[in-house]
Design an enzyme around this catalytic site. Structure first.
Site, PDB file in Angstrom:
ATOM      1  N   HIS B  84       0.851  -1.196   0.000  1.00  0.00           N
ATOM      2  CA  HIS B  84       0.000   0.000   0.000  1.00  0.00           C
ATOM      3  C   HIS B  84       0.890   1.251   0.000  1.00  0.00           C
ATOM      4  O   HIS B  84       0.670   2.185  -0.780  1.00  0.00           O
ATOM      5  CB  HIS B  84      -0.919  -0.022   1.218  1.00  0.00           C
ATOM      6  CG  HIS B  84      -1.563   1.297   1.548  1.00  0.00           C
ATOM      7  ND1 HIS B  84      -2.583   1.829   0.802  1.00  0.00           N
ATOM      8  CD2 HIS B  84      -1.329   2.196   2.544  1.00  0.00           C
ATOM      9  CE1 HIS B  84      -2.943   2.997   1.328  1.00  0.00           C
ATOM     10  NE2 HIS B  84      -2.188   3.254   2.384  1.00  0.00           N
ATOM     11  N   SER B 177      11.858   8.711 -11.819  1.00  0.00           N
ATOM     12  CA  SER B 177      11.733   9.992 -11.093  1.00  0.00           C
ATOM     13  C   SER B 177      12.905  10.913 -11.395  1.00  0.00           C
ATOM     14  O   SER B 177      12.719  12.126 -11.574  1.00  0.00           O
ATOM     15  CB  SER B 177      11.713   9.762  -9.582  1.00  0.00           C
ATOM     16  OG  SER B 177      10.614   9.021  -9.232  1.00  0.00           O
ATOM     17  N   TYR B 264       9.040  15.558   1.675  1.00  0.00           N
ATOM     18  CA  TYR B 264       8.856  16.900   1.117  1.00  0.00           C
ATOM     19  C   TYR B 264       8.676  16.861  -0.391  1.00  0.00           C
ATOM     20  O   TYR B 264       8.030  17.739  -0.962  1.00  0.00           O
ATOM     21  CB  TYR B 264       9.998  17.818   1.556  1.00  0.00           C
ATOM     22  CG  TYR B 264       9.884  18.053   3.042  1.00  0.00           C
ATOM     23  CD1 TYR B 264       8.970  18.986   3.516  1.00  0.00           C
ATOM     24  CD2 TYR B 264      10.569  17.271   3.945  1.00  0.00           C
ATOM     25  CE1 TYR B 264       8.769  19.155   4.861  1.00  0.00           C
ATOM     26  CE2 TYR B 264      10.377  17.428   5.299  1.00  0.00           C
ATOM     27  CZ  TYR B 264       9.471  18.374   5.758  1.00  0.00           C
ATOM     28  OH  TYR B 264       9.269  18.509   7.092  1.00  0.00           O
ATOM     29  N   SER B 275      -0.814  27.524  -3.534  1.00  0.00           N
ATOM     30  CA  SER B 275      -0.442  28.924  -3.791  1.00  0.00           C
ATOM     31  C   SER B 275      -1.004  29.444  -5.115  1.00  0.00           C
ATOM     32  O   SER B 275      -1.000  30.647  -5.357  1.00  0.00           O
ATOM     33  CB  SER B 275       1.084  29.073  -3.812  1.00  0.00           C
ATOM     34  OG  SER B 275       1.627  28.619  -2.608  1.00  0.00           O
ATOM     35  N   HIS B 309      15.243  11.874  13.057  1.00  0.00           N
ATOM     36  CA  HIS B 309      14.066  11.920  13.943  1.00  0.00           C
ATOM     37  C   HIS B 309      13.148  10.723  13.701  1.00  0.00           C
ATOM     38  O   HIS B 309      12.260  10.461  14.496  1.00  0.00           O
ATOM     39  CB  HIS B 309      13.312  13.255  13.836  1.00  0.00           C
ATOM     40  CG  HIS B 309      12.620  13.515  12.537  1.00  0.00           C
ATOM     41  ND1 HIS B 309      12.447  14.773  12.022  1.00  0.00           N
ATOM     42  CD2 HIS B 309      12.050  12.677  11.631  1.00  0.00           C
ATOM     43  CE1 HIS B 309      11.787  14.698  10.865  1.00  0.00           C
ATOM     44  NE2 HIS B 309      11.550  13.439  10.608  1.00  0.00           N
ATOM     45  N   HIS B 310      13.389   9.990  12.603  1.00  0.00           N
ATOM     46  CA  HIS B 310      12.613   8.767  12.356  1.00  0.00           C
ATOM     47  C   HIS B 310      13.137   7.605  13.185  1.00  0.00           C
ATOM     48  O   HIS B 310      12.539   6.538  13.186  1.00  0.00           O
ATOM     49  CB  HIS B 310      12.680   8.380  10.873  1.00  0.00           C
ATOM     50  CG  HIS B 310      11.992   9.350   9.982  1.00  0.00           C
ATOM     51  ND1 HIS B 310      10.658   9.291   9.675  1.00  0.00           N
ATOM     52  CD2 HIS B 310      12.452  10.451   9.331  1.00  0.00           C
ATOM     53  CE1 HIS B 310      10.323  10.288   8.874  1.00  0.00           C
ATOM     54  NE2 HIS B 310      11.394  11.010   8.653  1.00  0.00           N
ATOM     55  N   LYS B 338       4.299  29.855   5.233  1.00  0.00           N
ATOM     56  CA  LYS B 338       3.383  29.513   4.143  1.00  0.00           C
ATOM     57  C   LYS B 338       1.931  29.560   4.596  1.00  0.00           C
ATOM     58  O   LYS B 338       1.085  30.167   3.938  1.00  0.00           O
ATOM     59  CB  LYS B 338       3.711  28.117   3.615  1.00  0.00           C
ATOM     60  CG  LYS B 338       4.988  28.111   2.822  1.00  0.00           C
ATOM     61  CD  LYS B 338       5.248  26.778   2.200  1.00  0.00           C
ATOM     62  CE  LYS B 338       6.229  26.925   1.073  1.00  0.00           C
ATOM     63  NZ  LYS B 338       5.718  27.707  -0.051  1.00  0.00           N
TER      64      LYS B 338
END
Lengths: 42, 540
Positions: B84, B177, B264, B275, B309-310, B338
């Site tokens: 998934h 990619s 990101y 935007s 941090h993971h 933002k």
């Protein structure tokens, strides 16, 4: 500010091809570096 | 209204001495070099993968509807969670962004096409092969990879025949990619029409330009990591095998050095789309254009220095914990810029709530919830409690579903009239929005409670204390899944519709793409836009 001629567009495309080759080489260098750094870490 | 740039202009310009029109039949798609055709193929592919990945999610939520094992074997359940994720990230969200980039970037920067159209064709056609390979692992001995999309060794190395197939599929997706990103970078850097400067091109182009650099810098790292997994499995190396002197934790560092920027990569183009949409339906220019560009670049830079941090719970020195906590929290500053800029754009605007704006507003609220739970996870002692629980699942699904997926839907509803020249059924699209917005919260909000109560992720069975909220979550999932069937129906109905859309389909729309007819000519800006059109179309 002027409109681009077909020759100018082709020139820009040629420049784009050169930039693309450089970016491809950068990507390949990152791939190799990630493995070399892991080997060096050992 | 100003003169539109149409197919007639193109003919009058004397460029018709060679064939500009689409080929017919299958050749149009297989040999496609036109950015719109390739964009369409990417979007259709992403939509198919969205439903394939969604079907896997339905299996997961059906199994978790009640405690106990009812529908599938635990191994297959783990395959479903793994597949998934891989299908949704690499098959649905990323190709959808590339599809939108293909359609919109040449039109927005005043170029006739992407800079490298044949490379563009190659980038797309890698994907069907990659996903055929990945999905065919479901039918080989040992089944699909089941160790999670993060492929942590040593667990991932214990996979069956599906393991090398999945690795090769990941290599192919990565190559696709990278090639797609290179095309985006060189198109934006070289093909902008005179007058379209870097600091007055649309924010969608900016966010994609930065995303493309992130992809070029990080996808090869993933390729390196999975190549080392492959050699550990088949060629007796021990990069990550402790028994041979390797270090399995190092895999996690390398993986997340790719993995966090990847997050990101999935969300920055969404910021670009929001935007575009918020100013249009607020009938005001975007508040703080330059700040938005710099904030996007800052987020991209910070994404490279937060990866650990993971993995707080694997253990690291206090200095490391402090560094990764603080660098993670720093991301909230440009992200806050933002969110406040979008809000300031709406402030005293003449707002209207067409379907793209509804999705954009839901994005604003719900993505922010995901951002806040991310801040909670950045705090080391708290993360020790939340790690590997459903709280994390709730967090990243809030970022990715009402975040990335809603932004993709907002983008499709925003530009669909431009692409097809037809207006879609607003009533149905509004139904699609409300059903999605309600069910997505029923689906994911209870998962915060489950996680805080201690329910681990990636398990097919659970303690009875978690039964109620799991049932609510599953009901939300079925509702969300069913309501998504409206999306392809609305698009199909739009394509078949006879209701024409204007060149400037939305009253407040601003940008070079709206200076073209709807649908645009086969080669968007050939001849390039005149200085007057550029002056009208660029950001001010």
């Amino acid at each position: 500010m002027t409109v681009m001629t077909p020759d100018e567009i082709n020139e820009r495309r040629a420049k784009a091809r050169r930039s693309a080759i450089i970016l491809g080489l950068v990507a390949f260098a990152v791939f190799v570096a990630s493995i070399i750094l892991k080997v060096a870490q050992r | 209204m100003a003169h539109e740039h149409t197919a007639d202009d193109h003919a009058a310009h004397g460029h018709d001495d060679h064939d500009h029109g689409p080929a017919h039949g299958w050749r149009r798609w297989v040999y496609a070099t036109n950015h719109k055709d390739i964009g369409t193929m990417y979007l259709v592919f992403a939509c198919v993968m969205f439903f394939v990945g969604g079907f896997m999610a339905m299996i997961i939520r059906a199994e978790l509807f009640q405690p106990g094992l009812q529908l599938v074997e635990p191994q297959f359940f783990n395959s479903m969670t793994t597949m998934h994720a891989l299908v949704m990230i690499f098959g649905a969200v990323m190709p959808a962004w590339t599809g939108l980039a293909n359609w919109m970037i040449p039109m927005q920067v005043g170029a006739p096409d992407m800079a490298l159209p044949r490379l563009n064709n190659f980038s797309f056609w890698i994907l069907p092969f990659a996903f055929t390979l990945l999905l065919s692992t479901l039918f080989v001995p040992g089944g699909s990879p089941a160790g999670g999309w993060t492929l942590y060794p040593p667990l991932s190395l214990q996979g069956g025949d599906g393991f090398p197939m999945a690795i090769f599929a990941i290599h192919l997706m990565g190559a696709s990619s990278i090639l797609g990103s290179i095309n985006v970078v060189v198109t934006i850097m070289n093909m902008r029409a005179p007058g379209v400067g870097l600091l007055n091109m649309p924010l969608f182009c900016w966010s994609w330009l930065i995303t493309a650099y992130l992809l070029i810098a990080t996808m090869p790292v993933l390729a390196g990591a999975v190549t080392m997994l492959l050699t550990d499995h088949f060629f007796a190396t021990s990069f990550f095998s402790a028994s041979g002197g390797g270090d399995p934790v190092m895999f996690q560092h390398i993986f997340w050095f790719f993995g966090h920027p990847e997050v990101y990569i999935l969300i920055l183009p969404a910021f670009g789309i929001i935007s575009e949409i918020v100013p249009t339906f607020s009938r005001k220019p975007l508040f703080g254009y330059d700040a938005m560009v710099y904030a996007t670049a800052a987020i991209a830079f910070l994404s490279f220095i937060v990866w650990a941090h993971h993995m707080f719970t694997v253990g690291m020195p206090l200095a490391g914990q402090l560094f990764f906590t603080l660098s993670t929290m720093l991301i909230s500053i440009p992200t806050g810029v933002k969110v406040f800029n979008w809000t300031a754009t709406m402030w005293k605007g003449s707002l209207s709530f067409e379907p793209p704006m509804l999705f954009a507003l839901a994005f604003l609220f719900l993505f922010t919830i995901g951002g806040f739970s991310g801040l909670m996870l950045a705090i080391v002692p708290a993360d020790f409690q939340y790690h590997d629980t459903y709280f994390v699942v709730a967090h990243f699904h809030y970022v990715l579903v009402p975040g990335a997926i809603f932004a993709i839907m907002a983008g499709v509803y925003y530009w669909l009239p431009k692409w097809t020249g037809k207006m879609y059924d607003h009533k149905l699209a509004t139904w699609h929005f409300w059903l999605s917005a309600i069910f997505v919260n029923v689906l994911f909000f209870p998962q915060h409670f489950l996680g805080l109560a201690g329910m681990p992720r990636r398990i097919p069975d659970y303690s009875v204390q978690f039964a109620d909220w799991n049932m609510v979550s599953s009901l939300g999932a079925f509702g969300f899944g069913l309501s998504q069937l409206l999306f392809p129906y609305i698009i199909w109905k739009c394509v078949k519709s006879t209701v024409k859309a204007d060149a400037r389909s939305w009253e407040g729309a601003h940008g070079l793409e709206w200076e073209l007819s709807s649908p645009p000519p086969y080669h968007s800006w050939d001849p390039p836009p005149s200085p007057e059109i550029v002056a009208r179309g660029v950001q001010h």
